[in-house]
Design a protein around this motif. Structure first.
Motif, PDB file in Angstrom:
ATOM      1  N   UNK A 263       0.834  -1.198   0.000  1.00 14.87           N
ATOM      2  CA  UNK A 263       0.000   0.000   0.000  1.00 14.87           C
ATOM      3  C   UNK A 263       0.871   1.250   0.000  1.00 14.87           C
ATOM      4  N   UNK A 264       0.209   2.384  -0.231  1.00 15.07           N
ATOM      5  CA  UNK A 264       0.952   3.640  -0.375  1.00 15.07           C
ATOM      6  C   UNK A 264       1.783   3.965   0.865  1.00 15.07           C
ATOM      7  N   UNK A 265       1.292   3.642   2.028  1.00 19.86           N
ATOM      8  CA  UNK A 265       2.003   3.991   3.261  1.00 19.86           C
ATOM      9  C   UNK A 265       3.322   3.244   3.392  1.00 19.86           C
ATOM     10  N   UNK A 266       3.495   2.169   2.652  1.00 18.60           N
ATOM     11  CA  UNK A 266       4.726   1.372   2.749  1.00 18.60           C
ATOM     12  C   UNK A 266       5.755   1.741   1.675  1.00 18.60           C
ATOM     13  N   UNK A 267       5.485   2.787   0.886  1.00 16.17           N
ATOM     14  CA  UNK A 267       6.449   3.215  -0.133  1.00 16.17           C
ATOM     15  C   UNK A 267       7.634   3.912   0.546  1.00 16.17           C
TER      16      UNK A 267
END
Length: 341
Positions: A263-267
């Motif tokens: 997900x975006x938070x893990x980029x």
């Protein structure tokens, strides 16, 4: 005493035993003309009044076969000099037809060879127009799984391909069905793409062989540019110097894979390149992170006190993103060359 005179031959003896010439012998009838080309004076055979085997027939001796000299050509006539007449040459119609046929075939082969050579040269001269015409539409004319191959890696030489499984550094997990620009990009990258007239964005998610790195790559379709400086190279170079994270490609999770929780938070790091072939008006951007959800920039103790430390911690993910973007760039160039050559 007198002696009687000797008897004279009838009609030939004159007085006193002298011979008197008799009437001249009759000349033989003229011989019929021979075939065309026979020298004058040589007939074409026996005169009609002389039959074969008749006494006095010219050129025929008793016991000879009617055809001429013994062992001669059967049926051959006997000219006045006693030699057999030559037979006319036979016409080989089949051989003449074969010669004419082979000549025509050879001429056609030469014409066909010349035409093929001219066609090949013409095609070679059309390579550049084909590239410039095919490249901008390649993103929708090619299958999406061809644009995003199953594996990607650095080319080892000019003959190898970036999609060679033997050198794979990335394995594809899934491909997005959506192509809108706003739904695929975020932050500064989204703003830059919109400013440059983004047409579409294709996305796919890859994972490295260890299963630790996961990344989503975006193929950004832009209008044609004549100058490489008009591309997005300057933008990507500026993003590398920023201390804070600037993520641009939305994460694409793939159910039932190692990227199911992506997900975006893990980029943790992003990078990109402008596609180097001018016939391909595309940019490639990548956001990468950890498959287990680890976040960059949160170092313990003194290593996590400044933004510079956080930037250093994001560096491995940024380099991984740059590697995937470069591999896809090489693959697109090879694909264009293959389709237009």
């Amino acid at each position: 005493m007198t002696y009687p005179s000797p008897p004279e031959p009838p009609g030939n003896a004159g007085g006193f035993g002298q011979q008197h010439p008799g009437p001249p012998p009759a000349a033989p009838p003229p011989m019929p003309p021979g075939p065309p080309g026979t020298p004058p004076g040589q007939g074409g055979g026996l005169h009609p009044q002389w039959a074969p085997g008749q006494h006095g027939a010219p050129g025929i001796q008793p016991g000879m076969p009617p055809g001429g000299v013994p062992g001669g050509i059967p049926g051959g006539g006997m000219p006045g000099n006693g030699l057999p007449l030559p037979l006319p040459p036979k016409k080989n119609t089949g051989r003449n037809c074969l010669t004419i046929f082979l000549s025509i075939v050879g001429a056609l082969a030469l014409l066909a060879g010349g035409g093929l050579t001219a066609h090949t040269i013409s095609n070679a001269n059309q390579d550049i127009p084909n590239r410039s015409g095919f490249g901008p539409d390649m993103w929708r004319n090619e299958r999406v799984d061809t644009l995003f191959p199953k594996t990607l890696g650095p080319k080892t030489n000019s003959q190898s391909g970036a999609d060679d499984p033997k050198i794979a550094e990335w394995h594809r997990l899934g491909i997005s069905e959506k192509t809108d620009c706003a739904g695929a990009l975020t932050g500064a990258l989204a703003a830059e793409a919109e400013k440059r007239g983004c047409k579409a964005v294709l996305r796919a998610t890859y994972i490295d062989p260890t299963g630790n790195l996961v990344a989503t790559v975006a193929l950004i379709v832009l209008p044609d540019v004549e100058d490489p400086a008009d591309g997005m190279t300057t933008f990507f170079d500026a993003e590398k110097d920023k201390r804070t994270a600037s993520h641009g490609v939305k994460a694409l999770p793939v159910p039932d894979t190692a990227a199911a929780g992506w997900k975006d938070a893990n980029r943790n790091g992003s990078d990109g390149v402008q596609v180097t072939d001018l016939n391909l008006p595309y940019a490639v951007a990548v956001s990468a992170g950890s498959a287990d959800g680890r976040k960059a920039g949160h170092l313990p103790g003194e290593w996590g006190r400044t933004d510079l430390d956080a930037k250093s911690d994001r560096m491995p993910w940024r380099e991984a993103a740059h590697s995937l973007a470069s591999d896809l760039n090489l693959h697109l160039g090879d694909l264009l060359l293959k389709e237009t050559s």
